[in-house]
Design a protein around this motif. Structure first.
Motif, PDB file in Angstrom:
ATOM      1  N   VAL A  13       0.842  -1.204   0.000  1.00 27.80           N
ATOM      2  CA  VAL A  13       0.000   0.000   0.000  1.00 27.80           C
ATOM      3  C   VAL A  13       0.876   1.253   0.000  1.00 27.80           C
ATOM      4  CG1 VAL A  13      -1.687   1.321   1.349  1.00 27.80           C
ATOM      5  CG2 VAL A  13      -1.949  -1.144   1.105  1.00 27.80           C
ATOM      6  N   LEU A  14       1.941   1.231   0.786  1.00 27.49           N
ATOM      7  CA  LEU A  14       2.828   2.392   0.886  1.00 27.49           C
ATOM      8  C   LEU A  14       3.570   2.681  -0.414  1.00 27.49           C
ATOM      9  CD1 LEU A  14       4.277   1.776   4.437  1.00 27.49           C
ATOM     10  CD2 LEU A  14       2.939   3.764   3.724  1.00 27.49           C
ATOM     11  N   ARG A  15       3.732   1.689  -1.236  1.00 28.83           N
ATOM     12  CA  ARG A  15       4.454   1.879  -2.505  1.00 28.83           C
ATOM     13  C   ARG A  15       3.624   2.619  -3.545  1.00 28.83           C
ATOM     14  NH1 ARG A  15       7.290  -4.027  -2.538  1.00 28.83           N
ATOM     15  NH2 ARG A  15       9.106  -3.413  -1.312  1.00 28.83           N
ATOM     16  N   LEU A  16       2.336   2.726  -3.320  1.00 29.05           N
ATOM     17  CA  LEU A  16       1.448   3.397  -4.269  1.00 29.05           C
ATOM     18  C   LEU A  16       1.101   4.803  -3.792  1.00 29.05           C
ATOM     19  CD1 LEU A  16      -1.019   0.433  -4.829  1.00 29.05           C
ATOM     20  CD2 LEU A  16       0.815   1.178  -6.369  1.00 29.05           C
ATOM     21  N   PRO A  17       1.167   5.793  -4.659  1.00 34.25           N
ATOM     22  CA  PRO A  17       0.788   7.149  -4.249  1.00 34.25           C
ATOM     23  C   PRO A  17      -0.633   7.210  -3.673  1.00 34.25           C
ATOM     24  CG  PRO A  17       1.867   7.207  -6.381  1.00 34.25           C
ATOM     25  CD  PRO A  17       1.649   5.758  -6.044  1.00 34.25           C
ATOM     26  N   HIS A  18      -1.560   6.504  -4.289  1.00 32.74           N
ATOM     27  CA  HIS A  18      -2.935   6.492  -3.780  1.00 32.74           C
ATOM     28  C   HIS A  18      -3.004   5.833  -2.402  1.00 32.74           C
ATOM     29  CE1 HIS A  18      -4.298   8.106  -7.489  1.00 32.74           C
ATOM     30  NE2 HIS A  18      -4.178   6.990  -8.198  1.00 32.74           N
ATOM     31  N   GLY A  19      -2.200   4.797  -2.201  1.00 35.83           N
ATOM     32  CA  GLY A  19      -2.172   4.118  -0.912  1.00 35.83           C
ATOM     33  C   GLY A  19      -1.635   5.030   0.182  1.00 35.83           C
ATOM     34  N   ARG A  20      -0.576   5.769  -0.134  1.00 31.09           N
ATOM     35  CA  ARG A  20      -0.023   6.712   0.848  1.00 31.09           C
ATOM     36  C   ARG A  20      -1.025   7.806   1.170  1.00 31.09           C
ATOM     37  NH1 ARG A  20       4.431   5.773  -2.422  1.00 31.09           N
ATOM     38  NH2 ARG A  20       4.218   7.780  -3.484  1.00 31.09           N
ATOM     39  N   ARG A  21      -1.757   8.251   0.157  1.00 31.60           N
ATOM     40  CA  ARG A  21      -2.767   9.287   0.372  1.00 31.60           C
ATOM     41  C   ARG A  21      -3.857   8.793   1.319  1.00 31.60           C
ATOM     42  NH1 ARG A  21      -4.736  10.324  -4.746  1.00 31.60           N
ATOM     43  NH2 ARG A  21      -2.826  11.473  -5.126  1.00 31.60           N
ATOM     44  N   VAL A  22      -4.300   7.551   1.142  1.00 30.51           N
ATOM     45  CA  VAL A  22      -5.332   6.981   2.015  1.00 30.51           C
ATOM     46  C   VAL A  22      -4.809   6.844   3.446  1.00 30.51           C
ATOM     47  CG1 VAL A  22      -6.655   4.886   2.506  1.00 30.51           C
ATOM     48  CG2 VAL A  22      -6.594   5.807   0.193  1.00 30.51           C
ATOM     49  N   LEU A  23      -3.594   6.348   3.598  1.00 29.12           N
ATOM     50  CA  LEU A  23      -3.031   6.190   4.940  1.00 29.12           C
ATOM     51  C   LEU A  23      -2.850   7.540   5.626  1.00 29.12           C
ATOM     52  CD1 LEU A  23      -0.455   3.333   4.328  1.00 29.12           C
ATOM     53  CD2 LEU A  23      -2.645   3.191   5.519  1.00 29.12           C
ATOM     54  N   TRP A  24      -2.398   8.533   4.874  1.00 30.43           N
ATOM     55  CA  TRP A  24      -2.238   9.870   5.442  1.00 30.43           C
ATOM     56  C   TRP A  24      -3.593  10.415   5.900  1.00 30.43           C
ATOM     57  CZ3 TRP A  24       1.725  12.090   7.420  1.00 30.43           C
ATOM     58  CH2 TRP A  24       1.731  13.459   7.659  1.00 30.43           C
ATOM     59  N   ARG A  25      -4.629  10.158   5.106  1.00 30.32           N
ATOM     60  CA  ARG A  25      -5.988  10.583   5.470  1.00 30.32           C
ATOM     61  C   ARG A  25      -6.437   9.898   6.760  1.00 30.32           C
ATOM     62  NH1 ARG A  25     -10.814  12.458   2.896  1.00 30.32           N
ATOM     63  NH2 ARG A  25     -12.309  12.606   4.579  1.00 30.32           N
ATOM     64  N   LEU A  26      -6.188   8.598   6.877  1.00 29.13           N
ATOM     65  CA  LEU A  26      -6.561   7.863   8.089  1.00 29.13           C
ATOM     66  C   LEU A  26      -5.823   8.403   9.313  1.00 29.13           C
ATOM     67  CD1 LEU A  26      -6.662   4.208   6.733  1.00 29.13           C
ATOM     68  CD2 LEU A  26      -8.610   5.612   7.436  1.00 29.13           C
ATOM     69  N   LEU A  27      -4.541   8.701   9.155  1.00 27.99           N
ATOM     70  CA  LEU A  27      -3.778   9.265  10.269  1.00 27.99           C
ATOM     71  C   LEU A  27      -4.339  10.628  10.678  1.00 27.99           C
ATOM     72  CD1 LEU A  27      -0.145   8.346   9.177  1.00 27.99           C
ATOM     73  CD2 LEU A  27      -1.461   7.332  11.046  1.00 27.99           C
ATOM     74  N   GLY A  28      -4.755  11.407   9.707  1.00 26.82           N
ATOM     75  CA  GLY A  28      -5.363  12.704  10.008  1.00 26.82           C
ATOM     76  C   GLY A  28      -6.722  12.561  10.667  1.00 26.82           C
ATOM     77  N   ASP A  29      -7.547  11.667  10.134  1.00 29.00           N
ATOM     78  CA  ASP A  29      -8.879  11.444  10.707  1.00 29.00           C
ATOM     79  C   ASP A  29      -8.794  10.948  12.149  1.00 29.00           C
ATOM     80  OD1 ASP A  29     -10.015  12.222   8.326  1.00 29.00           O
ATOM     81  OD2 ASP A  29     -10.600  10.203   7.706  1.00 29.00           O
ATOM     82  N   ALA A  30      -7.738  10.213  12.453  1.00 25.91           N
ATOM     83  CA  ALA A  30      -7.550   9.696  13.804  1.00 25.91           C
ATOM     84  C   ALA A  30      -6.979  10.759  14.748  1.00 25.91           C
ATOM     85  CB  ALA A  30      -6.615   8.482  13.775  1.00 25.91           C
ATOM     86  N   ARG A  31      -6.690  11.924  14.210  1.00 26.09           N
ATOM     87  CA  ARG A  31      -6.086  13.010  14.999  1.00 26.09           C
ATOM     88  C   ARG A  31      -4.767  12.564  15.636  1.00 26.09           C
ATOM     89  NH1 ARG A  31     -11.693  14.791  17.887  1.00 26.09           N
ATOM     90  NH2 ARG A  31     -12.768  15.339  15.980  1.00 26.09           N
ATOM     91  N   THR A  32      -4.011  11.803  14.864  1.00 28.06           N
ATOM     92  CA  THR A  32      -2.750  11.248  15.337  1.00 28.06           C
ATOM     93  C   THR A  32      -1.786  12.334  15.782  1.00 28.06           C
ATOM     94  OG1 THR A  32      -3.059   9.434  13.792  1.00 28.06           O
ATOM     95  CG2 THR A  32      -0.861   9.702  14.680  1.00 28.06           C
ATOM     96  N   PHE A  33      -1.810  13.466  15.122  1.00 28.20           N
ATOM     97  CA  PHE A  33      -0.840  14.521  15.392  1.00 28.20           C
ATOM     98  C   PHE A  33      -1.468  15.714  16.107  1.00 28.20           C
ATOM     99  CE2 PHE A  33       0.251  12.309  11.430  1.00 28.20           C
ATOM    100  CZ  PHE A  33       1.421  11.697  11.851  1.00 28.20           C
ATOM    101  N   GLY A  34      -2.651  15.530  16.656  1.00 26.58           N
ATOM    102  CA  GLY A  34      -3.339  16.637  17.309  1.00 26.58           C
ATOM    103  C   GLY A  34      -3.743  16.321  18.727  1.00 26.58           C
ATOM    104  N   THR A  35      -4.460  17.240  19.301  1.00 22.47           N
ATOM    105  CA  THR A  35      -4.927  17.075  20.666  1.00 22.47           C
ATOM    106  C   THR A  35      -6.230  16.279  20.697  1.00 22.47           C
ATOM    107  OG1 THR A  35      -5.513  18.217  22.699  1.00 22.47           O
ATOM    108  CG2 THR A  35      -6.183  19.271  20.657  1.00 22.47           C
ATOM    109  N   THR A  36      -6.457  15.588  21.790  1.00 19.98           N
ATOM    110  CA  THR A  36      -7.698  14.824  21.945  1.00 19.98           C
ATOM    111  C   THR A  36      -8.621  15.476  22.963  1.00 19.98           C
ATOM    112  OG1 THR A  36      -6.664  13.417  23.627  1.00 19.98           O
ATOM    113  CG2 THR A  36      -6.594  12.642  21.345  1.00 19.98           C
ATOM    114  N   PHE A  37      -8.149  16.528  23.609  1.00 19.77           N
ATOM    115  CA  PHE A  37      -8.959  17.186  24.629  1.00 19.77           C
ATOM    116  C   PHE A  37     -10.173  17.842  23.983  1.00 19.77           C
ATOM    117  CE2 PHE A  37     -10.093  20.891  27.197  1.00 19.77           C
ATOM    118  CZ  PHE A  37     -10.414  20.248  28.387  1.00 19.77           C
TER     119      PHE A  37
END
Length: 66
Positions: A13-37
């Protein structure tokens, strides 16, 4: 380094540009890099659970990306 079948699938999945885009979206939707408060304990707990999944996904991405 020997990868298990799940890690090989993630690497595919990571080898495909579309796959990386989906994973990046999932990381964003999960608020991986943000606050949870959220001001309310139960909402913050829910957000932290969501973030926890994002952190786990990121850890797996980092393992296969080495």
């Amino acid at each position: 380094m020997s990868l298990d079948p799940e890690e090989l699938a993630l690497l595919s999945v990571l080898r495909l540009p579309h796959g990386r885009r989906v994973l990046w979206r999932l990381l964003g939707d999960a608020r991986t890099f943000g606050t949870t408060f959220a001001g309310k304990a139960l909402t913050s707990a829910f957000n932290e659970g969501r973030r926890s999944l994002g952190v786990e996904l990121l850890a797996r991405i980092m393992v296969v990306g080495q």
